[in-house]
Design a protein around this motif. Structure first.
Motif: not given
Length: 408
Positions: A77-79, A110-114, A124-130
């Motif tokens: 998860a990006k957060r 693909g498992w990024a969840r709340s 939101a998932q983490i991109s390389p740019a993120d």
């Protein structure tokens, strides 16, 4: 030359696999609790506070750097990555470099969840740019970056170059599938790595190598997906240069291989599991010293934090989580009609697992013989015949995994 420190005797600390899920992504509800039960012995509920306490210890000790070898997040998860960056922000203020590389759970997972109540939602998932933006403090220190990945190099001091490789396999966009366990160094990264090694040799630098996946099989049974897919060619390349040691994580078991391998490797245990292991590396121009420690978290909690369950005895809580995972394994693989003295066998399995994951599985020949000849061990193998090879592999270490001393 841009360096982290000018010290001739630099040091850095090392952890792996903290698996943070941000507190605001869950509510301790039914769905999250179910996820906790299947998290393979990791604490995913209280890592925020545990990591904050660890940061206090690092700031007090003031090493030149803290390095994290992947799986910074629990489910990508990006957060969670943002929150980890916030937790470790005090390092920069204290003049301590934070150097991170992603693990297989971090980028486009693909498992990024709340988790809320009995439900879970995609986040939101983490991109390389993120990743580069969130951990810009790491990449700002780079001497060089590989353009096609998240790999980069850093000069720890004028004598030591650190190569931090992105060994993960992930999609180029938002993912709907589970993360890939296995990893590889692709062609572009290999070319960049070769150039970095040539440059380090030209400058008379010694090199340390970091990635999430392992260079070697650190267990004869459990290694598929953990050992780098193209480990052979990478080891062959590294062995041609003054690469003094490699560091990785991923398998969650503390283990060291040195002496008879071309490049020594230290695999760090999972910080979110067992005894919160971390490593301290001290360097000179012709030596390396590594020591593993268990985080003494009680000394870095406030009086108010110690009142919060389970922080009155957090290591006892971690042991309970670890044991629950062992109990689940027993239920999954136990042969029907197992012997009546199985409780003793279950306790033996927990002890074997604890030793394996904390790097204490190195025993004398006499100690191993006593274990293997015991009736409890025979009962354990008879009760879990499908796990016989795996159980037998837990005490195959041929050297201590708590420390490593190298000179050249």
């Amino acid at each position: 030359m841009k360096t982290i420190t000018d010290s001739e005797r630099p040091d850095f600390w090392l952890i792996s696999d903290p698996h943070l899920i941000a507190d605001d992504l869950h509510d301790f509800g039914a769905r999250f609790k179910k996820m906790r039960q299947t998290s393979a012995g990791k604490d995913i509920a209280y890592q925020d506070l545990a990591l904050r306490a660890f940061v206090r210890k690092v700031v007090r000790a003031k090493p030149a750097a803290l390095i994290i070898t992947g799986d910074l997040t629990f489910n990508g998860a990006k957060r969670s990555a943002e929150r980890l960056g916030e937790i470790f922000a005090p390092l920069k203020e204290a003049g301590i470099a934070l150097l991170v590389i992603p693990g297989n759970h971090d980028i486009y997972d693909g498992w990024a969840r709340s988790f809320s109540g009995s439900e879970e939602r995609r986040v939101a998932q983490i991109s390389p740019a993120d990743w580069k933006e969130i951990f810009s403090a790491s990449y700002d220190l780079a001497a060089s970056q590989e353009p096609g990945s998240l790999s980069y190099s850093v000069n720890l001091n004028p004598h030591w170059r650190l190569l931090l490789l992105d060994s993960n396999l992930y999609s180029s966009q938002f993912s709907y599938t589970h993360p890939m366990t296995s990893g590889a160094i692709d062609h572009g990264e290999r070319q960049w790595l070769s150039q970095e090694l040539v440059e380090a040799k030209r400058l008379g630098q010694d090199v340390l190598f970091f990635m999430h996946h392992n260079l070697y099989s650190h267990n004869s049974v459990v290694h598929d997906g953990f050992k780098l897919n193209n480990a052979g060619e990478i080891v062959q390349l590294l062995s041609q240069y003054p690469v003094r040691c490699a560091f990785s994580g991923h398998i969650h078991a503390q283990h060291i291989m040195s002496g008879w391998v071309p490049v020594p490797e230290v695999v760090s245990s999972c910080f979110a599991e067992s005894d919160q292991g971390y490593g301290i590396v001290e360097l000179t121009a012709n030596s390396l010293s590594y020591r593993r420690h268990a985080f003494d978290i009680d000394n870095f909690l406030t009086a108010e934090e110690k009142k919060l369950p389970p922080f009155a005895d957090f290591h006892a809580y971690l042991k309970e989580v670890f044991d629950q995972s062992n109990n689940l394994l027993l239920r999954q693989h136990l042969l029907k009609g197992a012997a009546k003295d199985l409780p003793e066998a279950a306790e033996m399995l927990k002890k074997m697992h604890w030793d394996f994951f904390t790097g204490q599985s190195y025993k004398s020949e006499a100690e191993i013989a006593a274990i293997y000849e015991s009736s409890v061990y025979r009962t354990l193998l008879a009760a879990m015949p499908s796990m016989k090879s795996y159980i037998s592999s837990l005490y195959e270490s041929t050297q201590s995994s708590q420390k490593l001393d190298l000179t050249w």
